[in-house]
Design a protein around this motif. Structure first.
Motif, short mmCIF file in Angstrom:
data_model
loop_
_atom_site.label_atom_id
_atom_site.label_comp_id
_atom_site.label_asym_id
_atom_site.label_seq_id
_atom_site.Cartn_x
_atom_site.Cartn_y
_atom_site.Cartn_z
N ILE A 1 -34.90 -46.80 81.28
CA ILE A 1 -33.90 -47.28 80.21
C ILE A 1 -34.59 -48.17 79.29
O ILE A 1 -34.19 -47.96 77.93
N GLU A 2 -35.28 -49.05 79.44
CA GLU A 2 -36.01 -49.84 78.49
C GLU A 2 -36.84 -49.14 77.72
O GLU A 2 -36.94 -49.26 76.31
N ASP A 3 -37.70 -48.29 78.15
CA ASP A 3 -38.60 -47.38 77.48
C ASP A 3 -37.73 -46.40 76.36
O ASP A 3 -37.98 -46.19 75.40
N TYR A 4 -36.42 -45.91 76.93
CA TYR A 4 -35.73 -45.06 76.25
C TYR A 4 -35.19 -46.00 75.05
O TYR A 4 -35.08 -45.39 73.76
N LEU A 5 -34.75 -47.09 75.16
CA LEU A 5 -33.80 -48.14 74.43
C LEU A 5 -35.18 -48.36 73.08
O LEU A 5 -34.93 -48.41 71.89
N LEU A 6 -36.43 -48.70 73.76
CA LEU A 6 -37.55 -48.85 72.76
C LEU A 6 -37.87 -47.55 72.00
O LEU A 6 -38.22 -47.77 70.74
N ALA A 7 -37.86 -46.36 72.52
CA ALA A 7 -38.05 -45.23 71.69
C ALA A 7 -37.11 -44.84 70.71
O ALA A 7 -37.35 -44.62 69.83
N THR A 8 -35.81 -45.20 70.94
CA THR A 8 -34.86 -45.17 70.09
C THR A 8 -34.67 -46.03 69.27
O THR A 8 -33.79 -46.02 68.13
N GLY A 9 -35.26 -47.24 69.21
CA GLY A 9 -35.09 -48.42 68.17
C GLY A 9 -33.89 -49.09 68.50
O GLY A 9 -33.49 -49.72 67.40
N ARG A 10 -33.24 -48.80 69.76
CA ARG A 10 -32.17 -49.56 69.65
C ARG A 10 -32.57 -51.14 70.55
O ARG A 10 -31.43 -51.86 70.54
N LEU A 11 -33.60 -51.25 70.71
CA LEU A 11 -33.98 -52.63 71.35
C LEU A 11 -34.77 -53.56 70.51
O LEU A 11 -35.74 -52.92 69.85
#
Length: 147
Positions: free
Chosen positions: A137-147
């Motif tokens: 989930i963290e990797d996804y959020l980092l990839a999409t720029g939401r984190l």
């Protein structure tokens, strides 16, 4: 017999012996090695202390008669060991019973530790699975720029 309790105990023992003769179940009251009768079990049945069998002279005499009769019938085996051999056998038996108790305690401790290890391992696996999911989930959020 001046002691009324001793007289009652003797009567109980005699009744016990008579009942065993009728029932023919002396094997239930023998020790595993068949060298003697289980005095503790007999005393419990007669509702008195085990020492009454050895300390009350009339009960002891009757007990010895019963024991001799059972040896003659082949239910008990005559103990032909010397007193020193009997003593060393009792000491060995006492030592082995202590060893058995220690072994049982070790086995119980071992079982408890194995149970605890199983639970901890299961918890660790669940935590690893959860960590993997949270990392994804963290990797996804980092990839999409939401984190």
């Amino acid at each position: 017999m001046s002691n009324p309790a001793a007289k009652v105990n003797l009567e109980r023992f005699n009744a016990f012996v008579d009942e065993r003769k009728k029932q023919g179940d002396w094997e239930d009251y023998t020790l595993p090695n068949r060298l003697d009768l289980n005095k503790k079990m007999i005393a419990r049945e007669c509702e008195f202390d085990r020492k009454r069998i050895t300390e009350n002279s009339k009960i002891r005499a009757k007990y010895e008669d019963v024991k001799a009769d059972l040896i003659a019938k082949g239910i008990l085996i005559e103990d032909i060991r010397t007193p020193s051999e009997q003593h060393s056998a009792k000491a060995t038996t006492g030592k082995s019973s202590v060893d058995k108790r220690m072994l049982k305690k070790s086995q119980e401790t071992n079982a408890a530790l194995e149970e605890q290890l199983y639970k901890t391992t299961k918890e660790l696996e669940e935590t690893k699975t959860k960590l993997k999911r949270l990392t994804a989930i963290e990797d996804y959020l980092l990839a999409t720029g939401r984190l």
